[in-house]
Design a protein around this motif. Sequence first.
Motif, mmCIF file in Angstrom:
data_model
loop_
_atom_site.group_PDB
_atom_site.id
_atom_site.type_symbol
_atom_site.label_atom_id
_atom_site.label_comp_id
_atom_site.label_asym_id
_atom_site.label_seq_id
_atom_site.Cartn_x
_atom_site.Cartn_y
_atom_site.Cartn_z
ATOM 1 N N LYS A 74 15.999 -8.457 -29.988
ATOM 2 C CA LYS A 74 15.717 -9.881 -30.132
ATOM 3 C C LYS A 74 14.275 -10.172 -30.533
ATOM 4 C CE LYS A 74 14.365 -11.141 -25.405
ATOM 5 N NZ LYS A 74 14.648 -11.999 -24.245
ATOM 6 N N ASP A 75 13.347 -9.269 -30.240
ATOM 7 C CA ASP A 75 11.937 -9.558 -30.517
ATOM 8 C C ASP A 75 11.446 -9.008 -31.844
ATOM 9 O OD1 ASP A 75 11.315 -11.040 -28.204
ATOM 10 O OD2 ASP A 75 11.207 -9.202 -27.022
ATOM 11 N N GLU A 76 12.266 -8.208 -32.528
ATOM 12 C CA GLU A 76 11.801 -7.626 -33.789
ATOM 13 C C GLU A 76 11.453 -8.699 -34.811
ATOM 14 O OE1 GLU A 76 13.396 -4.970 -37.566
ATOM 15 O OE2 GLU A 76 14.357 -4.685 -35.602
ATOM 16 N N ALA A 77 12.289 -9.697 -34.948
ATOM 17 C CA ALA A 77 12.076 -10.717 -35.978
ATOM 18 C C ALA A 77 10.783 -11.490 -35.746
ATOM 19 C CB ALA A 77 13.261 -11.675 -36.018
ATOM 20 N N ARG A 78 10.501 -11.872 -34.500
ATOM 21 C CA ARG A 78 9.289 -12.658 -34.293
ATOM 22 C C ARG A 78 8.033 -11.789 -34.343
ATOM 23 N NH1 ARG A 78 9.268 -15.097 -28.153
ATOM 24 N NH2 ARG A 78 9.824 -13.236 -26.950
ATOM 25 N N PHE A 79 8.154 -10.511 -33.963
ATOM 26 C CA PHE A 79 6.996 -9.627 -34.136
ATOM 27 C C PHE A 79 6.730 -9.400 -35.624
ATOM 28 C CE2 PHE A 79 4.331 -5.965 -34.199
ATOM 29 C CZ PHE A 79 3.620 -6.001 -33.008
ATOM 30 N N TYR A 80 7.783 -9.252 -36.393
ATOM 31 C CA TYR A 80 7.647 -9.088 -37.847
ATOM 32 C C TYR A 80 6.956 -10.302 -38.459
ATOM 33 C CZ TYR A 80 9.193 -8.560 -42.732
ATOM 34 O OH TYR A 80 9.246 -8.458 -44.098
ATOM 35 N N GLN A 81 7.331 -11.502 -38.055
ATOM 36 C CA GLN A 81 6.704 -12.704 -38.586
ATOM 37 C C GLN A 81 5.232 -12.773 -38.194
ATOM 38 O OE1 GLN A 81 7.989 -14.887 -40.777
ATOM 39 N NE2 GLN A 81 9.801 -13.546 -40.808
ATOM 40 N N LEU A 82 4.909 -12.315 -36.990
ATOM 41 C CA LEU A 82 3.506 -12.275 -36.564
ATOM 42 C C LEU A 82 2.693 -11.367 -37.476
ATOM 43 C CD1 LEU A 82 1.103 -12.652 -34.583
ATOM 44 C CD2 LEU A 82 2.131 -10.843 -33.162
ATOM 45 N N THR A 83 3.234 -10.200 -37.812
ATOM 46 C CA THR A 83 2.489 -9.273 -38.667
ATOM 47 C C THR A 83 2.335 -9.818 -40.085
ATOM 48 O OG1 THR A 83 4.449 -7.987 -39.328
ATOM 49 C CG2 THR A 83 3.296 -7.317 -37.316
ATOM 50 N N LEU A 84 3.372 -10.481 -40.605
ATOM 51 C CA LEU A 84 3.264 -11.071 -41.939
ATOM 52 C C LEU A 84 2.119 -12.069 -41.992
ATOM 53 C CD1 LEU A 84 6.998 -11.749 -42.933
ATOM 54 C CD2 LEU A 84 5.535 -9.859 -43.680
ATOM 55 N N TYR A 85 2.007 -12.898 -40.957
ATOM 56 C CA TYR A 85 0.954 -13.914 -40.931
ATOM 57 C C TYR A 85 -0.418 -13.259 -40.746
ATOM 58 C CZ TYR A 85 -1.273 -18.430 -40.133
ATOM 59 O OH TYR A 85 -2.071 -19.541 -40.253
ATOM 60 N N ALA A 86 -0.515 -12.343 -39.764
ATOM 61 C CA ALA A 86 -1.809 -11.762 -39.426
ATOM 62 C C ALA A 86 -2.381 -10.931 -40.568
ATOM 63 C CB ALA A 86 -1.686 -10.910 -38.162
ATOM 64 N N PHE A 87 -1.522 -10.220 -41.319
ATOM 65 C CA PHE A 87 -1.992 -9.343 -42.384
ATOM 66 C C PHE A 87 -1.779 -9.945 -43.777
ATOM 67 C CE2 PHE A 87 -1.333 -6.556 -38.778
ATOM 68 C CZ PHE A 87 -2.469 -5.757 -38.801
ATOM 69 N N ASN A 88 -1.308 -11.202 -43.810
ATOM 70 C CA ASN A 88 -1.109 -11.913 -45.073
ATOM 71 C C ASN A 88 -0.223 -11.105 -46.033
ATOM 72 O OD1 ASN A 88 -1.376 -14.064 -46.866
ATOM 73 N ND2 ASN A 88 -3.230 -13.211 -47.808
ATOM 74 N N ARG A 89 0.933 -10.671 -45.527
ATOM 75 C CA ARG A 89 1.865 -9.878 -46.319
ATOM 76 C C ARG A 89 3.065 -10.722 -46.729
ATOM 77 N NH1 ARG A 89 -2.059 -7.134 -46.519
ATOM 78 N NH2 ARG A 89 -2.290 -4.983 -45.793
ATOM 79 N N GLN A 90 3.679 -10.347 -47.832
ATOM 80 C CA GLN A 90 4.870 -11.021 -48.328
ATOM 81 C C GLN A 90 6.116 -10.389 -47.726
ATOM 82 O OE1 GLN A 90 4.877 -13.825 -50.363
ATOM 83 N NE2 GLN A 90 2.675 -13.724 -49.897
#
Length: 397
Positions: A11-27
């Motif tokens: 359940k937490d993979e998706a929100r951790f993934y979104q955190l990394t996209l924002y923090a590292f400015n990734r697409q």
Amino acid sequence: MGVDVKLDPVKDEARFYQLTLYAFNRQDTPQRQAFFGQLYRHSLAYGAIEDGELSSGFLAIPFETQFHQNRIPMRGISYVSSYPEDSGHGNITKLMHRFFEDCQADQVPLAYLAPFSFPFYRRFGFEQVFDRVHYHVQTRDVGKLALPDFAKTDEVSIKRESFAQAGPSIAAFHEAHPFNQGGGTIRSAWWQDYLTLKHATWEVATCLVAGKLEGYVIYSRDGNQQLSIQEFFWTSKTAYWQLLNFIARHKGTYAAFDYISGDPRPRIDAFSDPHVKKSMTATSEAYMMARIVDLPMFFKYYHVPTDRDFKLTLTVTDDFLPANNRTWQLTGQNGTIACQPTDDAAELTIDIRELTQILLGYRRAEDLMQLNLNTDQAAALNRLVQPNLVPMLWDYF
């Protein structure tokens, strides 16, 4: 603020993934989702939860490292991330405390990370241990490569494959190579799959001599601009020269060759004309940090030559991990170092960061400029270290 020590693997993979996209400015891409999912599901995820929302976190990846013939459990910290509104709240510090508690409970005495800021991670006891050399040359300055006579043999064959095809076959070669025995990682099957998912453009050239694998090059091609080399391993000089010749034969197609090597010792003599007026450069770069999490546990895995018998009373300062922050009696016998707490007076005092640098081979004791050691003190510390240890790390996390 609450801390979920190990976020849920589903359940937490998706929100951790979104955190990394924002923090590292990734697409967000299907490829990124694939390799990130592979990493997340094989890691321990730490996260700070505020008002039910994930605000900060990082992954801890389980590895085994090699120091000559010793294998030591290690966890690599990856994707340290915070949303901007959480930055400066101290949540990463709280998660680090819990991470180290878990390492000690799980018998993991070592941790690595790739820092965005060296001073920031020194607060947690990490110190610079791994450097790299970045080679770059315009192909116009690559002269003719003359093979030595011993490397001219009909028994040589060069085979090109994708990394996905060649990865499993070169994994054992990589693991056994001296380049990977100075703190390098054991590439388990799941990590090999992760690298394949992440680096879809990697290609491999293997060199076989009389049917035996004696070297390989991992590389990628950037249009006609650059041939980028990721790894260059060899066990014979014939394979070294044959693979170097394979690379040089691309000079008519690409504008430049680029190689960031995990071996921190420059090899500029590989170039026919490394004159300063040419385009060839070899630049030393700081790479990853490391820290010993549990000193007595570390010495259970780490051995020195059997002829080193010694006793050393050492005060270790560790501002972040109280368990290390005390005086230790180190006794070396038959290649094993026993590490016991003691109330005896210490012969010298050293910070855990500098001790990590010494034990992992990054610095000899006399070269630590933060410490004013006399000759006997430096010699005593150097007896703790495996001989001829050159720290090298070829993986990024």
